[in-house]
Design a protein around this motif. Structure first.
Motif, PDB file in Angstrom:
ATOM      1  N   LYS A 122      42.407  32.544  48.545  1.00 51.36           N
ATOM      2  CA  LYS A 122      42.989  32.480  47.198  1.00 51.36           C
ATOM      3  C   LYS A 122      43.542  31.091  46.936  1.00 51.36           C
ATOM      4  O   LYS A 122      44.172  30.492  47.807  1.00 51.36           O
ATOM      5  N   MET A 128      37.067  39.757  32.888  1.00 49.70           N
ATOM      6  CA  MET A 128      36.135  38.764  32.327  1.00 49.70           C
ATOM      7  C   MET A 128      36.357  38.537  30.842  1.00 49.70           C
ATOM      8  O   MET A 128      36.524  39.486  30.088  1.00 49.70           O
ATOM      9  N   GLU A 129      36.330  37.266  30.481  1.00 51.08           N
ATOM     10  CA  GLU A 129      36.285  36.964  29.055  1.00 51.08           C
ATOM     11  C   GLU A 129      35.090  36.075  28.722  1.00 51.08           C
ATOM     12  O   GLU A 129      34.999  35.560  27.614  1.00 51.08           O
ATOM     13  N   HIS A 156      27.935  41.068  37.407  1.00 45.64           N
ATOM     14  CA  HIS A 156      28.985  42.084  37.562  1.00 45.64           C
ATOM     15  C   HIS A 156      29.313  42.800  36.250  1.00 45.64           C
ATOM     16  O   HIS A 156      30.063  43.770  36.255  1.00 45.64           O
ATOM     17  N   GLN A 174      26.071  37.634  33.524  1.00 37.68           N
ATOM     18  CA  GLN A 174      26.922  37.821  34.706  1.00 37.68           C
ATOM     19  C   GLN A 174      26.583  39.188  35.317  1.00 37.68           C
ATOM     20  O   GLN A 174      26.782  40.233  34.676  1.00 37.68           O
ATOM     21  N   TYR A 225      45.669  42.361  26.719  1.00 34.95           N
ATOM     22  CA  TYR A 225      45.744  41.647  28.003  1.00 34.95           C
ATOM     23  C   TYR A 225      46.842  42.211  28.910  1.00 34.95           C
ATOM     24  O   TYR A 225      46.729  42.138  30.136  1.00 34.95           O
ATOM     25  N   TYR A 236      40.371  40.588  44.506  1.00 36.08           N
ATOM     26  CA  TYR A 236      39.797  39.315  44.086  1.00 36.08           C
ATOM     27  C   TYR A 236      38.846  39.626  42.945  1.00 36.08           C
ATOM     28  O   TYR A 236      38.431  40.784  42.757  1.00 36.08           O
ATOM     29  N   LEU A 295      45.248  44.963  30.492  1.00 39.31           N
ATOM     30  CA  LEU A 295      44.299  44.442  31.493  1.00 39.31           C
ATOM     31  C   LEU A 295      45.013  44.213  32.829  1.00 39.31           C
ATOM     32  O   LEU A 295      44.563  44.692  33.878  1.00 39.31           O
TER      33      LEU A 295
END
Ligand SMILES: Cc1cc2nc3c(=O)[nH]c(=O)nc-3n(C[C@H](O)[C@H](O)[C@H](O)COP(=O)(O)O)c2cc1C
Length: 209
Positions: free
Chosen positions: A197, A156-157, A69, A67, A136, A11, A139
């Motif tokens: 989810k 994250m973007e 994280h 953020q 991506y 997650y 990613l």
């Protein structure tokens, strides 16, 4: 477990246990899968910047809407698109193809000319978008690979890409920060790990023709 099980397990981690370090072998494994990711023409027009320095991550967090994280994790990967995909970059790639596969020099010149023709015909902005798309793919590949190693991660973007470029000196490296992947181990305090989810039914995402 199979890939699907790991995708159910993973997650978008919001809080990592910063006391837990990532084994060097796991870090390298994730990076290797990023390097193995498929890319358009195989040109790999991105680099993976690994940020482990806590002070640097703290600065970057300030450029990412604070953020937590972004600052608190075992490592922060900044996938950065290349801004220098030109004839010389492409020629380096085709010469590497020839060396790797033991081909005579010039044997993939047709392929080289085709790539140069296509990519240099794009505007600078479109070429950057093309390069970012490739980042991506890496990613997604790295997210799955991390999960399969039991490594939590967070794509994250939500960050100021120009500010990241500045903090990390990416412009001088012909790079542009594109998307982030924080990795580490979930904190027991991260309430989001218990969230169910939310996904569409398969029938609503698949179009049968
Ligand atoms: C490209 C991308 C960008 C994202 N950007 C952020 C972000 O900036 N901050 C954040 O907390 N989560 C971010 N997320 C996480 C998504 O919100 C999350 O993946 C989505 O809600 C599905 O939840 P799950 O990954 O936990 O299954 C991003 C995810 C992706 C794939």
């Amino acid at each position: 477990m199979h890939t699907k099980n790991w995708l159910e397990w993973r997650y978008a981690t919001k809080k990592f246990d910063v006391s837990k370090e990532l084994a060097a072998a796991d870090l390298e494994y994730i990076l290797e899968t990023g390097n193995l990711a498929a890319t358009s023409y195989g040109l790999q027009p991105f680099q993976i910047v690994v940020v482990t320095d806590a002070a640097k991550k703290e600065v970057l967090m300030g450029k990412a809407y604070n953020q937590g994280h972004v600052g608190g994790n075992a490592a922060l990967f900044v996938l950065a698109a290349r801004t220098d995909v030109d004839a010389a970059y492409i020629a380096e790639y085709t010469s590497r193809i020839e060396t790797t596969r033991g081909l005579p020099a010039g044997s993939v010149d047709g392929y080289k000319d085709m790539m140069v023709g296509h990519l240099t015909s794009l505007t600078e902005a479109d070429r950057l978008v093309w390069a970012q798309k490739q980042a991506y793919i890496a990613l997604g590949t790295m997210m799955v690979a991390a999960a399969e190693k039991g490594v939590d991660n967070s794509p994250m973007e939500g960050f100021d890409s120009n500010a990241f470029d500045e903090v990390l000196g990416l412009k001088a490296l012909n790079l542009h920060a594109t998307v982030l992947l924080a990795v580490g181990y979930r904190s027991p305090e991260d309430a989001t790990q218990a969230y169910k989810k939310v996904r569409k039914d398969l029938k609503d995402i698949v179009v049968q023709m």
